[in-house]
Scaffold this motif. Structure first.
Motif, PDB file in Angstrom:
ATOM      1  N   HIS A 155       0.856  -1.188   0.000  1.00 41.29           N
ATOM      2  CA  HIS A 155       0.000   0.000   0.000  1.00 41.29           C
ATOM      3  C   HIS A 155       0.898   1.246   0.000  1.00 41.29           C
ATOM      4  N   PRO A 156       0.526   2.280  -0.733  1.00 35.18           N
ATOM      5  CA  PRO A 156       1.374   3.485  -0.785  1.00 35.18           C
ATOM      6  C   PRO A 156       1.709   4.073   0.582  1.00 35.18           C
ATOM      7  N   GLU A 157       0.765   4.102   1.516  1.00 34.33           N
ATOM      8  CA  GLU A 157       1.062   4.641   2.851  1.00 34.33           C
ATOM      9  C   GLU A 157       2.033   3.742   3.613  1.00 34.33           C
ATOM     10  N   THR A 158       1.935   2.448   3.404  1.00 37.96           N
ATOM     11  CA  THR A 158       2.882   1.516   4.025  1.00 37.96           C
ATOM     12  C   THR A 158       4.288   1.794   3.507  1.00 37.96           C
ATOM     13  N   LEU A 159       4.397   2.020   2.218  1.00 40.57           N
ATOM     14  CA  LEU A 159       5.704   2.304   1.615  1.00 40.57           C
ATOM     15  C   LEU A 159       6.262   3.645   2.081  1.00 40.57           C
ATOM     16  N   VAL A 160       5.395   4.623   2.327  1.00 39.11           N
ATOM     17  CA  VAL A 160       5.847   5.914   2.879  1.00 39.11           C
ATOM     18  C   VAL A 160       6.439   5.688   4.269  1.00 39.11           C
ATOM     19  N   ALA A 161       5.726   4.943   5.108  1.00 36.44           N
ATOM     20  CA  ALA A 161       6.218   4.682   6.463  1.00 36.44           C
ATOM     21  C   ALA A 161       7.536   3.919   6.432  1.00 36.44           C
ATOM     22  N   LYS A 162       7.638   2.938   5.539  1.00 30.81           N
ATOM     23  CA  LYS A 162       8.864   2.150   5.418  1.00 30.81           C
ATOM     24  C   LYS A 162      10.035   3.036   4.984  1.00 30.81           C
ATOM     25  N   ASN A 163       9.778   3.923   4.030  1.00 33.05           N
ATOM     26  CA  ASN A 163      10.806   4.841   3.554  1.00 33.05           C
ATOM     27  C   ASN A 163      11.256   5.792   4.666  1.00 33.05           C
ATOM     28  N   GLN A 164      10.284   6.342   5.393  1.00 28.87           N
ATOM     29  CA  GLN A 164      10.616   7.264   6.484  1.00 28.87           C
ATOM     30  C   GLN A 164      11.450   6.579   7.562  1.00 28.87           C
ATOM     31  N   LEU A 165      11.071   5.359   7.927  1.00 26.83           N
ATOM     32  CA  LEU A 165      11.832   4.624   8.937  1.00 26.83           C
ATOM     33  C   LEU A 165      13.229   4.298   8.418  1.00 26.83           C
ATOM     34  N   GLY A 166      13.334   3.904   7.164  1.00 27.29           N
ATOM     35  CA  GLY A 166      14.645   3.629   6.582  1.00 27.29           C
ATOM     36  C   GLY A 166      15.550   4.851   6.605  1.00 27.29           C
ATOM     37  N   GLN A 167      15.001   6.004   6.286  1.00 24.38           N
ATOM     38  CA  GLN A 167      15.803   7.227   6.310  1.00 24.38           C
ATOM     39  C   GLN A 167      16.218   7.599   7.734  1.00 24.38           C
ATOM     40  N   LEU A 168      15.305   7.419   8.685  1.00 23.15           N
ATOM     41  CA  LEU A 168      15.644   7.704  10.073  1.00 23.15           C
ATOM     42  C   LEU A 168      16.782   6.792  10.542  1.00 23.15           C
ATOM     43  N   LEU A 169      16.691   5.517  10.217  1.00 19.14           N
ATOM     44  CA  LEU A 169      17.746   4.583  10.616  1.00 19.14           C
ATOM     45  C   LEU A 169      19.069   4.927   9.950  1.00 19.14           C
ATOM     46  N   HIS A 170      19.031   5.341   8.695  1.00 18.47           N
ATOM     47  CA  HIS A 170      20.232   5.781   7.998  1.00 18.47           C
ATOM     48  C   HIS A 170      20.853   6.970   8.737  1.00 18.47           C
ATOM     49  N   GLU A 171      20.018   7.939   9.073  1.00 19.88           N
ATOM     50  CA  GLU A 171      20.503   9.143   9.757  1.00 19.88           C
ATOM     51  C   GLU A 171      21.082   8.853  11.131  1.00 19.88           C
ATOM     52  N   THR A 172      20.634   7.769  11.760  1.00 17.31           N
ATOM     53  CA  THR A 172      21.115   7.434  13.096  1.00 17.31           C
ATOM     54  C   THR A 172      22.191   6.346  13.063  1.00 17.31           C
ATOM     55  N   GLY A 173      22.711   6.048  11.869  1.00 19.51           N
ATOM     56  CA  GLY A 173      23.852   5.161  11.743  1.00 19.51           C
ATOM     57  C   GLY A 173      23.546   3.681  11.715  1.00 19.51           C
ATOM     58  N   ARG A 174      22.294   3.308  11.606  1.00 16.15           N
ATOM     59  CA  ARG A 174      21.935   1.884  11.553  1.00 16.15           C
ATOM     60  C   ARG A 174      21.716   1.490  10.099  1.00 16.15           C
ATOM     61  N   GLN A 175      22.833   1.428   9.395  1.00 10.51           N
ATOM     62  CA  GLN A 175      22.818   1.286   7.945  1.00 10.51           C
ATOM     63  C   GLN A 175      22.279  -0.055   7.458  1.00 10.51           C
ATOM     64  N   ASP A 176      22.597  -1.138   8.131  1.00 14.47           N
ATOM     65  CA  ASP A 176      22.135  -2.451   7.661  1.00 14.47           C
ATOM     66  C   ASP A 176      20.618  -2.556   7.706  1.00 14.47           C
ATOM     67  N   GLU A 177      20.020  -2.101   8.801  1.00 16.65           N
ATOM     68  CA  GLU A 177      18.564  -2.133   8.907  1.00 16.65           C
ATOM     69  C   GLU A 177      17.941  -1.155   7.911  1.00 16.65           C
ATOM     70  N   ALA A 178      18.559   0.004   7.761  1.00 20.85           N
ATOM     71  CA  ALA A 178      18.068   0.995   6.798  1.00 20.85           C
ATOM     72  C   ALA A 178      18.120   0.436   5.382  1.00 20.85           C
TER      73      ALA A 178
END
Length: 120
Positions: free
Chosen positions: A52-75
């Protein structure tokens, strides 16, 4: 039932937006933003499905947050899934696909994977 599902989807989309706002404007609240995004993502997957598009938005936002906080593998996993999902649902030329490619490319670059970054 459809009306209830629509309200749930709207509430979860609002939660995702709030988490994004926290992430960008209140860095001291990044833990709260992450928790809100994880909860929203889990509920969106259950209620709307993984593509679902909203699910993909949430997934993208969480991935970017994890990237920004240094958790690259999960991101990486989340951002790859986001791109794959958006390609499947929206097609190659949609702006959200471009955004997903860009986020994944930035992560690859920060991981030192320059060839992968260029291939996205």
């Amino acid at each position: 039932m459809r009306r209830h599902t629509s309200r749930v989807s709207q509430a979860l989309a609002a939660a995702t937006s709030l988490a994004s706002l926290l992430r960008k404007s209140a860095p001291q609240q990044v833990a709260e933003a992450e928790e809100l995004l994880r909860t929203s993502l889990d509920l969106l997957v259950q209620s709307q499905g993984a593509l679902h598009p909203e699910t993909l938005v949430a997934k993208n936002q969480l991935g970017q947050l994890l990237h920004e906080t240094g958790r690259q593998d999960e991101a990486l996993s989340l951002l790859q899934d986001t791109l794959t999902g958006r390609l499947e649902v929206l097609g190659n030329s949609h702006p959200q696909v471009f955004n997903a490619r860009s986020a994944l490319s930035r992560l690859y670059k920060d991981m030192g994977r320059h060839v992968d970054a260029a291939m996205v």
